[in-house]
Every structure is written in structure tokens, then in C-alpha cells.
Design an enzyme around this catalytic site. Structure first.
Site, PDB file in Angstrom:
ATOM      1  N   ARG A  30       0.825  -1.213   0.000  1.00  0.00           N
ATOM      2  CA  ARG A  30       0.000   0.000   0.000  1.00  0.00           C
ATOM      3  C   ARG A  30       0.856   1.259   0.000  1.00  0.00           C
ATOM      4  O   ARG A  30       0.476   2.278  -0.580  1.00  0.00           O
ATOM      5  CB  ARG A  30      -0.965  -0.011   1.178  1.00  0.00           C
ATOM      6  CG  ARG A  30      -2.087  -1.016   0.993  1.00  0.00           C
ATOM      7  CD  ARG A  30      -3.184  -0.864   2.001  1.00  0.00           C
ATOM      8  NE  ARG A  30      -4.322  -1.717   1.671  1.00  0.00           N
ATOM      9  CZ  ARG A  30      -5.438  -1.787   2.363  1.00  0.00           C
ATOM     10  NH1 ARG A  30      -5.596  -1.052   3.446  1.00  0.00           N
ATOM     11  NH2 ARG A  30      -6.416  -2.587   1.990  1.00  0.00           N
TER      12      ARG A  30
ATOM     13  N   LYS B 170     -21.379 -15.164   2.891  1.00  0.00           N
ATOM     14  CA  LYS B 170     -22.834 -15.105   2.847  1.00  0.00           C
ATOM     15  C   LYS B 170     -23.382 -14.524   1.550  1.00  0.00           C
ATOM     16  O   LYS B 170     -22.840 -13.559   1.017  1.00  0.00           O
ATOM     17  CB  LYS B 170     -23.345 -14.250   4.018  1.00  0.00           C
ATOM     18  CG  LYS B 170     -23.047 -14.818   5.397  1.00  0.00           C
ATOM     19  CD  LYS B 170     -23.618 -13.907   6.481  1.00  0.00           C
ATOM     20  CE  LYS B 170     -23.368 -14.473   7.869  1.00  0.00           C
ATOM     21  NZ  LYS B 170     -23.950 -13.597   8.926  1.00  0.00           N
TER      22      LYS B 170
ATOM     23  N   GLY C 161      -9.089  -7.252  -0.863  1.00  0.00           N
ATOM     24  CA  GLY C 161      -9.444  -8.102   0.259  1.00  0.00           C
ATOM     25  C   GLY C 161      -8.781  -9.464   0.218  1.00  0.00           C
ATOM     26  O   GLY C 161      -7.591  -9.594  -0.110  1.00  0.00           O
TER      27      GLY C 161
ATOM     28  N   GLY D 102     -13.412  -3.189   0.275  1.00  0.00           N
ATOM     29  CA  GLY D 102     -14.735  -2.593   0.456  1.00  0.00           C
ATOM     30  C   GLY D 102     -15.089  -1.629  -0.654  1.00  0.00           C
ATOM     31  O   GLY D 102     -16.228  -1.611  -1.147  1.00  0.00           O
TER      32      GLY D 102
END
Length: 442
Positions: A85, A246, A399, A422
Site C-alpha cells: 500500500r 454469505k 481483500g 470494500g
């Protein structure tokens, strides 16, 4: 005061006459990419926001406040274990310094929840930046202090300093306008290069942009351009590979991709909810009861639209969720009552690779299994290897997917690896990122 789109165009055009352009060139190597006024009209239109290139010739001896994403992982000794990063921000940083900007960097690290906690200090980042840039980048302990004003006033053109963790202030995550105003006092221009936090309306991301001419850095622009291209005009066949726990967490992503993709490949925990809806046994595997109705709707919609919707046809299972559990492979899509699925099986890998081999564009968000554990990493590794060896455009949505390709040493072979999990998810959902919306229109 924030400029309107029309005023920004005047701001860019009027100072950039021939004399100003020559002055920018003569400022030398510090702004070697200075462009003529005419070249501004050649700017790609897929991101209609002001970017660093448009303000570069105006940065000499100006205070440039830049929001970066230095939320790096730290080891037990408080040393950075992965610098990607920081490295990703270096092109924007170096451009500002080359143009004679006096660079004031800010970022968050972790979740200190508005408290000053030493374990979340940006000291390791300041040391890392110093090493990469070849000069000391001082860390300013309190951005709201007189000492911060003095340090910025003393900052020389072509040099940088770093403000301590902005999340040490309770108002940061609340988007506190007073905190934003206080931070903005340290800059003449604002650059947002923190794609990973641009889905948050935080004080240092969106609030500061209300007070300064605000532009996108190279990293933010690249991320937006990549996602814009694959979501608006992808090369086909376009395949989406989706994992995660999920169904209910990725409703919007799946439904949008049903409108865009030719094929969708499902793995990870959410695959078991789809399989149960189809009447397959899933044993003790993860089951998203809240996502049942959604799964039914998605399966029906995929069939109606003719989108290939691929689910596992076999699994790697175990009797417990444990790193040391003994892996077993099922013969088919059904899982025994006393077993849980922890990865896709070899038949599924072969089937998914066949789909991917025909793809021209692939977006991947979410692993196929518990890739952190060697016994259950084969599925995720196989997908990564196939993409690495493919000629397709491969975009990894940050992620866990980004962590997986890095773990398997295949990151360099992907077309693009997003720096924001995100933020990339929200782009896939079709949402506008607050950090991008806050920038000046071009």
C-alpha cells in the site's frame, strides 16, 4: 472555497499561458511531466473528475495535502509485513515532489476508535517512506497543534511530512466538519489517493475536499478507470468469480453482475446456501438462512437471462473447522450430515477452469475456500494459477482475493489487483464512492 466545475476549467486555463507553461518546464526535473494547455482537452472522459495531471503545473511551492491509504499490516515487532500500500502511493507522491509541492501526507492505520494508541502509530510508515524517498519524512504527532503549522510552514519544496493517524481523532470516522476544516488549513490543494477508504465519508476523505481544490491521485484514478472499463464495456466472454461467506453480503454485487456477466462462478461459504436451495445436502457447512430467498431469486433470474451460473459439483470437506482437520473429497455436490465444506473439489476446479479458459475478462472477488490453511487452499490456488496463465484481463477485487494471489506468488501476473476490498465491492454494486464524488468536477 471549493470551486465549481466551470471555475475549475477557468482556474486550469488562465494561469497556463505560454509563459506559465515555460516556467513549469524550467522548474525542471521537479515537474518533468508538465503539459501544454492544449493537452488538457485530450484527457480521457471516463472519470470526469479533476486529477493530479490537471493541477501538476500549479504545485510548485504549494502545500499539497494528500490522503493516502497506509493501512498496512504490522507484525509482532510493529514492523510492516507488507509494504504494497505504501509502494502503490509512491507514483503520486513522487509526482507531487517533482513538481515542487510541499507534501503533507495523512492516513489512518487500524481501528483506534478515536483514541491515541501507540500500537496504531504511523511511525513505521514514516520510516518506510523515508527509505523509499531517500530523505527523512518526519511524523507530526498532532495535526491540530501549532507544531504542525510550524512544521508545514518550514517544509521545503520537494519534501514531505506525515501526520499521525487521523483516526486518533474521534471526529474522523464521523465526518466531523470542524476536524475537516482544521486538517484543510494545512494545504493549498487536496489530493485523494486512498481508494481503499474512498467508500467512507470521513473527515480526511470527503470533508477536506469541501475546503480545497480537490483532485484524484494516480492510484485512485487507475482504480476507477479499471473498474469503469470492465463494468461498462468489458471484453467478452466476461466471467465473474465470486466467493465469500454469505449470499446476503453480496446481493447487490451478484444482481448487478447478472446484468453484465456472461458466466458467474460461485465458491466459498455462500455456495452452500445456493446448493441447499437446490436440494443438496450441505452437512454442517456455513448456511446463510437470511439469504435463502435471495438465492432462490438469483438462481431464477440467472436462468431467465441465460447467464451461466456455476456451483460446486464436489467439495473438500472435514469433520471440524480446523487447520489440522483431515481433508476428504466428496463424490458429488452433496455433503454428508457430519461434514462441512471447506474448499471446492477437483471436479469443480476442472469445471471452473474450463469456464475461465474461454474468458476474455475476469473479475474475482472472494476465495473458493479456507485458503489460509494448506489442506483447503487447492481451489483458490487453482483459480489464481489459471488466471495467471490466461491471456484474459484479470481484475482482483481486493481483500481476501488479493491476499490469496499474493500468498501464492501470482500477484505480478494479474492485470490489476485492487487496493480496496470494500471500495471495489461498492463499485461492483454500482454505488458512487463518496471520496470520488467529493472531488472537483473536471
Amino acid at each position: 472555497m471549493k470551486l465549481s466545475g466551470e471555475n475549475v476549467k477557468l482556474f486550469l486555463t488562465e494561469p497556463l499561458g505560454e509563459a506559465a507553461y515555460l516556467r513549469a518546464l524550467n522548474a525542471g526535473e521537479r515537474c518533468s511531466q508538465a503539459r501544454s494547455p492544449d493537452s488538457f482537452s485530450e484527457r480521457p472522459q471516463n472519470m470526469p473528475k479533476l486529477s493530479l495531471n490537471e493541477i501538476a503545473a500549479h504545485l510548485d511551492n504549494k502545500r499539497v495535502l494528500m490522503r493516502a491509504d497506509f493501512n498496512v499490516p504490522l507484525d509482532a515487532d510493529h514492523k510492516i509485513s507488507d509494504e504494497k500500500r505504501v509502494v502503490a502511493s509512491l507514483p503520486t507522491i513522487r509526482k507531487v515532489l517533482e513538481c515542487g509541492g510541499r507534501l503533507v501526507l495523512m492516513s489512518h492505520l487500524g481501528r483506534p476508535k478515536g483514541e491515541r494508541k501507540p500500537e496504531f502509530s504511523l511511525r513505521p510508515v514514516a520510516d518506510c517512506l523515508s527509505r523509499h524517498l531517500g530523505f527523512e519524512v518526519p511524523l507530526i504527532d498532532d495535526a491540530l497543534s501549532d507544531a504542525a503549522d510550524a512544521a508545514v510552514d518550514a517544509l521545503q519544496p520537494g519534501r514531505a511530512l506525515l501526520l499521525e493517524n487521523v483516526r486518533f481523532y474521534p471526529g474522523e470516522t464521523k465526518g466531523d466538519p470542524e476536524l475537516a476544516k482544521s486538517l484543510a488549513r494545512l494545504g493549498d490543494f487536496f489530493i485523494n489517493d486512498a481508494f481503499g477508504t474512498s467508500h467512507r465519508a470521513h473527515a480526511s476523505v470527503t470533508g477536506v475536499a469541501e475546503h480545497l481544490t480537490a483532485a484524484a491521485g494516480f492510484l485512485l484514478k487507475k482504480e476507477i478507470d479499471v473498474f469503469d472499463e470492465i463494468l461498462s464495456d468489458p471484453k467478452r466472454p466476461f466471467v465473474a468469480v465470486l466467493g465469500g461467506a454469505k449470499v446476503s453480503d453480496k446481493i447487490l454485487v451478484i444482481e448487478r453482475l447478472l446484468e453484465l456477466a456472461d458466466e458467474i462462478v460461485i465458491g466459498g461459504g455462500m455456495a452452500y446456501t445456493f446448493l441447499k436451495v437446490q436440494g443438496q445436502g450441505i452437512g454442517t457447512s456455513l448456511f446463510d438462512e437470511a439469504g435463502v430467498k435471495v438465492a432462490e431469486r438469483i438462481l431464477a433470474k440467472a436462468k431467465k437471462k441465460g447467464v451461466g451460473f456455476h456451483l460446486p459439483v464436489d467439495h473438500v470437506v472435514a469433520d471440524a473447522f480446523s487447520k489440522t482437520a483431515t481433508p476428504e473429497t466428496t463424490d458429488g455436490p452433496s455433503i454428508p450430515d457430519d461434514r462441512m465444506g471447506l474448499d471446492i473439489g477437483p471436479k469443480t476446479i476442472a469445471a471452473y477452469n474450463k469456464v475461465l479458459s474461454k474468458a476474455a475478462t475476469v473479475i474475482w472477488n472472494g476465495p473458493m475456500g479456507v485458503f489460509e490453511w494448506p489442506a483447503f487452499a487447492a481451489g483458490t490456488k487453482a483459480i489464481a494459477k489459471t488466471l495467471a496463465e490466461s491471456n484474459a484481463i484479470s481484475v482482483i477485487g481486493g481483500g481476501d482475493s488479493a491476499a490469496a494471489v499474493a500468498k501464492f506468488g501470482l500477484a505480478e501476473k494479474m492485470t490489476h489487483i485492487s487496493t480496496g476490498g470494500g471500495a471495489s465491492l461498492e463499485l461492483l454494486e454500482g454505488k458512487e464512492l463518496p471520496g470520488l464524488a467529493a472531488l472537483n468536477d473536471y
